[in-house]
Design a protein around this motif. Structure first.
Motif, PDB file in Angstrom:
ATOM      1  N   LYS A 201       8.322 -16.491   1.261  1.00 42.03           N
ATOM      2  CA  LYS A 201       8.032 -15.291   1.798  1.00 42.03           C
ATOM      3  C   LYS A 201       6.499 -14.576   1.114  1.00 42.03           C
ATOM      4  O   LYS A 201       5.712 -14.002   1.803  1.00 42.03           O
ATOM      5  CB  LYS A 201       8.942 -14.025   1.264  1.00 42.03           C
ATOM      6  N   PHE A 202       6.434 -15.057  -0.055  1.00 44.78           N
ATOM      7  CA  PHE A 202       5.126 -14.542  -0.732  1.00 44.78           C
ATOM      8  C   PHE A 202       3.908 -15.658  -0.045  1.00 44.78           C
ATOM      9  O   PHE A 202       2.741 -15.149   0.271  1.00 44.78           O
ATOM     10  CB  PHE A 202       5.197 -14.816  -2.289  1.00 44.78           C
ATOM     11  N   LEU A 205       3.349 -13.570   3.469  1.00 44.27           N
ATOM     12  CA  LEU A 205       3.248 -12.291   3.191  1.00 44.27           C
ATOM     13  C   LEU A 205       2.383 -11.794   2.011  1.00 44.27           C
ATOM     14  O   LEU A 205       2.066 -10.738   2.212  1.00 44.27           O
ATOM     15  CB  LEU A 205       4.276 -11.463   3.579  1.00 44.27           C
ATOM     16  N   LEU A 209       3.944  -8.955  -2.313  1.00 45.70           N
ATOM     17  CA  LEU A 209       4.662  -8.316  -1.225  1.00 45.70           C
ATOM     18  C   LEU A 209       5.916  -7.247  -1.419  1.00 45.70           C
ATOM     19  O   LEU A 209       5.750  -6.414  -1.076  1.00 45.70           O
ATOM     20  CB  LEU A 209       5.752  -9.716  -0.757  1.00 45.70           C
ATOM     21  N   TYR A 210       6.778  -7.488  -2.520  1.00 46.41           N
ATOM     22  CA  TYR A 210       7.692  -6.511  -3.102  1.00 46.41           C
ATOM     23  C   TYR A 210       6.948  -5.130  -3.404  1.00 46.41           C
ATOM     24  O   TYR A 210       7.381  -4.382  -3.169  1.00 46.41           O
ATOM     25  CB  TYR A 210       8.579  -7.172  -3.939  1.00 46.41           C
TER      26      TYR A 210
END
Length: 254
Positions: A201-202, A205, A209-210
């Motif tokens: 995911k990183f 995105l 991200l988080y």
């Protein structure tokens, strides 16, 4: 003396890019342990070759179409034949000594089960911050997550994973810890092994991200805390339950 048997549960939603390497990491740990280990991949709404690839790698494949990863994990847990259940997400990896260390810790009679430290498969400043915050949260609460492990009869006694759409790991860790206290055993973490956490995911995105997610969606989280989960559930669907469906385009973080 013969050691306990293991069942490793792997939930998978369109994971054809990751399922083989995950199974290979579990198989490596199983060979190092030397005892009986079954691998169960629970396919969740898969439209790709996840099931075929998992079967070709020798895994047992089950199916569950719910949009709740806890329910997906429970499908595997309650169908498992092993003495000890271990769960790992399909894009993550298990270090070689994981099952052997779990077998040793369980053999002491001191522990109800536990989790594992988390280490990303690559590093950067924001990912290191994520690791440190995760480790701090584990240490302060004692609710170790990552890989989960406990006897099957323990998971049965607590009703399996807490069937919540978000923070199911934390709720499940709390259930295991509470049950352990009632039975005079501790909830703990692996010391010599860890979960190798995917950065996909990183990679897609961005490494912040988080942190961006929390900032951009502060209102969503506040509403959820007040009881309105509609926007949060939609966000969770996009970020987790539909992530590999080809629809991951807008997460409210751009």
């Amino acid at each position: 003396m013969k050691g306990p048997s293991f069942s490793v549960i792997i939930p998978a939603h369109n994971e054809e890019k990751y399922v083989e390497r995950c199974i290979s990491s579990v198989r490596r740990a199983a060979n190092y342990y030397g005892g009986k280990t079954e691998i169960i991949v629970v396919c969740n709404r898969c439209t790709d070759r996840t099931a075929q690839l998992a079967e070709a790698k020798g895994a047992r494949v089950l199916f569950n179409d719910e949009r709740c990863i806890a329910e997906v994990r429970n499908t595997g847990i309650f169908s498992a034949s092993g003495d000890i259940i271990v769960t790992i997400d399909c894009d993550n990896l298990m270090t070689k000594g994981t099952l052997k260390e779990i077998a040793y810790l369980m053999s002491t009679g001191l522990y109800i089960g536990g989790g594992a430290p988390v280490c990303f498969e690559r590093h950067s400043l924001p990912l290191l911050l994520n690791e440190k915050l995760c480790a701090l949260g584990f240490r302060l609460t004692g609710l170790y997550c990552g890989i989960f492990w406990a006897e099957k009869k323990t998971f049965e006694a607590i009703g399996g994973f807490a069937e919540k759409k978000a923070m199911e790991d934390v709720y499940t860790a709390a259930k295991l810890k509470k049950y352990g206290k009632r039975t005079g055993r501790l909830y703990t973490s692996l010391r010599k092994n860890h979960l190798i956490n995917s950065t996909r995911k990183f990679d897609d995105l961005g490494d912040w991200l988080y942190f961006r997610l929390l900032f951009k969606n502060a209102g969503v989280f506040i509403k959820a805390a007040a009881g309105d989960r509609s926007q949060l559930d939609a966000l969770l669907d996009k970020l987790f339950y539909d992530y590999n469906s080809g629809k991951e385009t807008d997460y409210g973080i751009s």
